[in-house]
Design a protein around this motif. Structure first.
Motif, PDB file in Angstrom:
ATOM      1  N   THR A 291      32.886  72.266  10.126  1.00 43.12           N
ATOM      2  CA  THR A 291      33.260  71.194  10.559  1.00 43.12           C
ATOM      3  C   THR A 291      34.746  70.206  10.055  1.00 43.12           C
ATOM      4  OG1 THR A 291      31.558  69.403   9.372  1.00 43.12           O
ATOM      5  CG2 THR A 291      30.639  70.231  11.423  1.00 43.12           C
ATOM      6  N   LEU A 292      34.807  69.641  10.567  1.00 38.06           N
ATOM      7  CA  LEU A 292      36.436  68.890  10.201  1.00 38.06           C
ATOM      8  C   LEU A 292      35.967  67.904   8.722  1.00 38.06           C
ATOM      9  CD1 LEU A 292      39.418  68.114   9.555  1.00 38.06           C
ATOM     10  CD2 LEU A 292      38.589  66.179  12.321  1.00 38.06           C
ATOM     11  N   GLU A 293      34.574  67.355   8.952  1.00 39.54           N
ATOM     12  CA  GLU A 293      34.115  66.452   8.252  1.00 39.54           C
ATOM     13  C   GLU A 293      34.256  66.862   6.862  1.00 39.54           C
ATOM     14  OE1 GLU A 293      30.529  62.869   7.560  1.00 39.54           O
ATOM     15  OE2 GLU A 293      31.339  63.777   9.409  1.00 39.54           O
ATOM     16  N   GLU A 294      33.297  67.882   7.189  1.00 41.14           N
ATOM     17  CA  GLU A 294      32.991  68.821   5.853  1.00 41.14           C
ATOM     18  C   GLU A 294      34.113  68.952   4.718  1.00 41.14           C
ATOM     19  OE1 GLU A 294      30.290  72.161   7.417  1.00 41.14           O
ATOM     20  OE2 GLU A 294      28.764  70.964   7.060  1.00 41.14           O
ATOM     21  N   ALA A 295      34.983  69.908   5.867  1.00 40.47           N
ATOM     22  CA  ALA A 295      36.646  70.274   5.556  1.00 40.47           C
ATOM     23  C   ALA A 295      36.935  69.156   4.501  1.00 40.47           C
ATOM     24  CB  ALA A 295      37.296  69.989   6.107  1.00 40.47           C
ATOM     25  N   ARG A 296      36.764  67.967   4.629  1.00 38.13           N
ATOM     26  CA  ARG A 296      37.427  66.458   4.464  1.00 38.13           C
ATOM     27  C   ARG A 296      36.896  66.206   3.234  1.00 38.13           C
ATOM     28  NH1 ARG A 296      41.295  62.924   6.923  1.00 38.13           N
ATOM     29  NH2 ARG A 296      40.593  61.167   5.982  1.00 38.13           N
ATOM     30  N   THR A 297      35.549  66.763   3.146  1.00 35.12           N
ATOM     31  CA  THR A 297      34.427  66.072   2.121  1.00 35.12           C
ATOM     32  C   THR A 297      34.921  66.919   1.142  1.00 35.12           C
ATOM     33  OG1 THR A 297      32.880  64.725   3.284  1.00 35.12           O
ATOM     34  CG2 THR A 297      31.976  65.710   1.013  1.00 35.12           C
ATOM     35  N   ALA A 298      34.998  68.480   0.903  1.00 35.10           N
ATOM     36  CA  ALA A 298      34.761  69.151   0.216  1.00 35.10           C
ATOM     37  C   ALA A 298      36.132  69.015  -0.693  1.00 35.10           C
ATOM     38  CB  ALA A 298      34.583  70.837   0.929  1.00 35.10           C
ATOM     39  N   LEU A 299      37.734  68.786   0.232  1.00 32.68           N
ATOM     40  CA  LEU A 299      38.777  68.976  -0.003  1.00 32.68           C
ATOM     41  C   LEU A 299      38.690  67.335  -1.366  1.00 32.68           C
ATOM     42  CD1 LEU A 299      41.036  69.928   2.741  1.00 32.68           C
ATOM     43  CD2 LEU A 299      41.098  70.889   1.224  1.00 32.68           C
ATOM     44  N   GLU A 300      38.622  65.873  -0.619  1.00 34.29           N
ATOM     45  CA  GLU A 300      38.043  65.092  -1.565  1.00 34.29           C
ATOM     46  C   GLU A 300      37.872  65.441  -3.027  1.00 34.29           C
ATOM     47  OE1 GLU A 300      36.533  62.232   1.182  1.00 34.29           O
ATOM     48  OE2 GLU A 300      38.391  61.934   2.154  1.00 34.29           O
ATOM     49  N   ASP A 301      36.435  66.719  -2.881  1.00 30.32           N
ATOM     50  CA  ASP A 301      35.124  66.708  -4.142  1.00 30.32           C
ATOM     51  C   ASP A 301      36.366  67.979  -4.891  1.00 30.32           C
ATOM     52  OD1 ASP A 301      33.537  64.586  -2.983  1.00 30.32           O
ATOM     53  OD2 ASP A 301      32.601  65.808  -2.188  1.00 30.32           O
ATOM     54  N   ASP A 302      37.276  68.408  -4.367  1.00 25.70           N
ATOM     55  CA  ASP A 302      37.739  69.627  -5.178  1.00 25.70           C
ATOM     56  C   ASP A 302      38.987  69.950  -4.795  1.00 25.70           C
ATOM     57  OD1 ASP A 302      38.003  71.675  -6.418  1.00 25.70           O
ATOM     58  OD2 ASP A 302      36.686  72.470  -6.182  1.00 25.70           O
ATOM     59  N   GLU A 303      39.854  69.275  -6.090  1.00 26.11           N
ATOM     60  CA  GLU A 303      41.319  69.341  -5.959  1.00 26.11           C
ATOM     61  C   GLU A 303      41.720  70.820  -6.388  1.00 26.11           C
ATOM     62  OE1 GLU A 303      43.466  66.277  -8.013  1.00 26.11           O
ATOM     63  OE2 GLU A 303      42.245  65.046  -6.560  1.00 26.11           O
TER      64      GLU A 303
ATOM     65  N   ASP B 292      46.290  67.539  11.449  1.00 29.03           N
ATOM     66  CA  ASP B 292      47.054  66.396  10.693  1.00 29.03           C
ATOM     67  C   ASP B 292      45.846  65.667   9.894  1.00 29.03           C
ATOM     68  OD1 ASP B 292      49.196  67.036  13.026  1.00 29.03           O
ATOM     69  OD2 ASP B 292      48.351  65.286  14.590  1.00 29.03           O
ATOM     70  N   SER B 293      44.460  65.120  10.142  1.00 34.01           N
ATOM     71  CA  SER B 293      43.312  65.027   9.540  1.00 34.01           C
ATOM     72  C   SER B 293      43.968  65.921   8.117  1.00 34.01           C
ATOM     73  CB  SER B 293      42.108  65.503  10.184  1.00 34.01           C
ATOM     74  OG  SER B 293      41.148  64.251   9.686  1.00 34.01           O
ATOM     75  N   VAL B 294      43.593  66.826   8.146  1.00 30.02           N
ATOM     76  CA  VAL B 294      43.433  68.178   6.934  1.00 30.02           C
ATOM     77  C   VAL B 294      44.569  67.530   5.879  1.00 30.02           C
ATOM     78  CG1 VAL B 294      43.768  70.196   5.927  1.00 30.02           C
ATOM     79  CG2 VAL B 294      42.183  69.720   7.696  1.00 30.02           C
ATOM     80  N   LEU B 295      45.948  67.517   6.745  1.00 31.93           N
ATOM     81  CA  LEU B 295      46.674  67.497   5.583  1.00 31.93           C
ATOM     82  C   LEU B 295      46.900  65.885   5.012  1.00 31.93           C
ATOM     83  CD1 LEU B 295      50.077  68.803   8.994  1.00 31.93           C
ATOM     84  CD2 LEU B 295      48.742  69.496   6.619  1.00 31.93           C
ATOM     85  N   GLU B 296      46.460  65.472   6.135  1.00 29.81           N
ATOM     86  CA  GLU B 296      46.369  63.862   5.076  1.00 29.81           C
ATOM     87  C   GLU B 296      45.324  63.996   4.182  1.00 29.81           C
ATOM     88  OE1 GLU B 296      44.912  60.993   9.205  1.00 29.81           O
ATOM     89  OE2 GLU B 296      46.775  61.158   9.451  1.00 29.81           O
ATOM     90  N   THR B 297      44.674  64.597   4.230  1.00 31.55           N
ATOM     91  CA  THR B 297      44.017  64.928   3.255  1.00 31.55           C
ATOM     92  C   THR B 297      44.666  65.619   2.258  1.00 31.55           C
ATOM     93  OG1 THR B 297      41.681  64.659   4.499  1.00 31.55           O
ATOM     94  CG2 THR B 297      41.277  65.793   1.956  1.00 31.55           C
ATOM     95  N   VAL B 298      44.828  66.488   2.010  1.00 33.37           N
ATOM     96  CA  VAL B 298      45.388  67.265   0.909  1.00 33.37           C
ATOM     97  C   VAL B 298      47.160  66.721   0.362  1.00 33.37           C
ATOM     98  CG1 VAL B 298      43.834  69.108   2.180  1.00 33.37           C
ATOM     99  CG2 VAL B 298      47.124  68.418   2.893  1.00 33.37           C
ATOM    100  N   ASP B 299      47.079  67.515  -1.020  1.00 36.14           N
ATOM    101  CA  ASP B 299      48.606  66.882  -1.347  1.00 36.14           C
ATOM    102  C   ASP B 299      48.302  68.605  -2.322  1.00 36.14           C
ATOM    103  OD1 ASP B 299      50.547  65.760  -2.416  1.00 36.14           O
ATOM    104  OD2 ASP B 299      49.482  64.493  -4.304  1.00 36.14           O
ATOM    105  N   GLY B 300      49.526  69.026  -1.324  1.00 31.86           N
ATOM    106  CA  GLY B 300      49.982  70.384  -2.547  1.00 31.86           C
ATOM    107  C   GLY B 300      49.114  71.854  -2.128  1.00 31.86           C
ATOM    108  N   THR B 301      48.462  71.771  -1.256  1.00 34.10           N
ATOM    109  CA  THR B 301      47.381  72.567  -1.414  1.00 34.10           C
ATOM    110  C   THR B 301      47.919  73.277   0.099  1.00 34.10           C
ATOM    111  OG1 THR B 301      45.707  71.821  -1.708  1.00 34.10           O
ATOM    112  CG2 THR B 301      44.724  73.301   0.152  1.00 34.10           C
ATOM    113  N   ALA B 302      48.370  74.493   0.404  1.00 35.29           N
ATOM    114  CA  ALA B 302      48.998  75.307   1.481  1.00 35.29           C
ATOM    115  C   ALA B 302      48.008  75.366   3.221  1.00 35.29           C
ATOM    116  CB  ALA B 302      49.496  76.967   0.938  1.00 35.29           C
ATOM    117  N   VAL B 303      48.023  74.941   3.700  1.00 36.46           N
ATOM    118  CA  VAL B 303      46.763  75.328   4.953  1.00 36.46           C
ATOM    119  C   VAL B 303      48.177  75.783   5.958  1.00 36.46           C
ATOM    120  CG1 VAL B 303      46.392  74.054   6.846  1.00 36.46           C
ATOM    121  CG2 VAL B 303      46.696  72.802   4.553  1.00 36.46           C
TER     122      VAL B 303
END
Length: 370
Positions: free
Chosen positions: A55-67, A88-99
């Motif tokens: 899910t998107l929620e799980e993805a955001r949690t994983a990205l916030e917990d592990d950079e 859009d939601s994932v891009l708001e969470t990542v910084d320097g990670t390719a999508v």
């Protein structure tokens, strides 16, 4: 090179279809010739790692917990989010990670829009092959790495720009102000004050050149527009004579305007050529400036000084970055000039003046605007 770099990447796969998720993992591991291998402090081989969430929620949690993720492989349609809003939601969470976006809709328009919004690339699920998936992931990671590096360099340039244009220039201005206030009562004192003033003025000129160079690197290349070369030369001669009161300039100009294709940095080009003639010429000699129209539709600017002249080696290397004939100085001006003349599609040559040897003539040819 890229294939070798792909062996130790960590990927986050966001896919709610278990069968599809297993298929993508198998493709990646098979194409890269490795399975994830656990390591300990004693060392060992590290393979590509793929972590999967549904899910998107799980993805955001994983990205916030592990950079440490190098790439997110993202299905746009998830149980808790649909379409490009997922991206859009994932891009708001990542910084320097390719999508890289995965879409089940055979519609390139969605993929192109995803890239416009910030994804590195997109894949249509029905068209994914092991080789295509591996290459897309590898190149996406490399592109993002390069973009991140460019952004870091741009931030450093912004800091350099501030230091040069403000801190260093302001200190040089203070030095010049105090030097002007000194009361020299004998020839030795006059000589010392004069050297201080010359050094201060040189610092100010260098900050202008370096600041312009940094500014030009910070912004995209501007569109070339028609600019009157004669008006620019007249403006910069007035500026030169105001700053260097002991110099004499003879300007041989044509009637009317001479329009060339350039940008707002043309003033800096002319300013540096004129300043170079003052610094390396003979203060008692007249600087000769000429603007003419070429028979081939070009426009030409020549600036000649009455200095000691340059050897063939110095003339050939004078526009190289950092080159100088003065062991105590650093060449910036003519390198800066060449950089912009190249941008304008023109040419720059340095030669001895046969009419007034030894001297040096800088000749710039630019495309004219009819």
């Amino acid at each position: 090179m890229l294939a070798e770099q792909s062996s130790s990447h960590t990927l986050l796969l966001v896919e709610d279809d278990d069968l599809q998720a297993r298929l993508y993992r198998t493709m990646l591991y098979r194409e890269r010739g490795t399975e994830p291998v656990a390591t300990d402090e004693g060392g060992g081989e590290t393979g590509t790692t793929v972590e999967t969430v549904r899910t998107l929620e799980e993805a955001r949690t994983a990205l916030e917990d592990d950079e440490s993720f190098d790439l997110v492989l993202l299905d746009l349609n998830l149980p808790d989010s649909l379409g490009l809003e997922t991206l859009d939601s994932v891009l708001e969470t990542v910084d320097g990670t390719a999508v890289v976006v995965l879409t089940g809709i055979d519609d390139d328009a969605i993929g192109r829009e995803a890239v416009e919004r910030g994804a590195e690339d997109y894949l249509v699920k029905d068209r994914v092959t092991p080789r295509l998936l591996d290459r897309t992931v590898t190149y996406a990671i490399e592109r993002r790495r390069r973009v991140t590096e460019i952004e870091r360099q741009r931030n450093e340039l912004a800091v350099l720009h501030w230091l040069v244009r403000h801190e260093i220039r302001n200190d040089a201005t203070v030095v010049l102000g105090w030097a002007a206030a000194l009361d020299a009562t004998d020839p030795e004192s006059e000589r010392i004050v004069s050297r201080i003033e010359e050094a201060g003025e040189h610092i100010v000129e260098l900050t202008e050149s370096v600041g312009v160079m940094v500014e030009s690197l910070e912004e995209p290349q501007t569109e070339l527009v028609p600019i009157d070369l004669v008006a620019v030369v007249e403006e910069e001669i007035d500026r030169l004579e105001a700053r260097h009161g002991d110099c004499t300039v003879a300007f041989d100009r044509p009637e009317g305007t001479v329009s060339v294709r350039a940008d707002r940095f043309l003033n800096v080009v002319v300013r540096n050529v004129l300043t170079n003639a003052v610094v390396h010429g003979d203060a008692e000699e007249t600087i000769t400036v000429n603007v003419s129209r070429g028979t081939d539709g070009s426009a030409e600017l020549t600036v000649s000084d009455g200095g000691p002249g340059l050897s063939a080696t110095d003339r050939r290397r004078a526009t190289e970055r950092g080159y100088t004939t003065d062991e105590e100085g650093i060449g910036v001006g003519l390198y800066l000039v060449r950089t912009f003349v190249d941008r304008y599609g023109g040419s720059l040559t340095i030669e001895s003046d046969p009419e007034r040897p030894p001297g040096t003539t800088v000749r710039i040819r630019l495309e004219s605007e009819h």
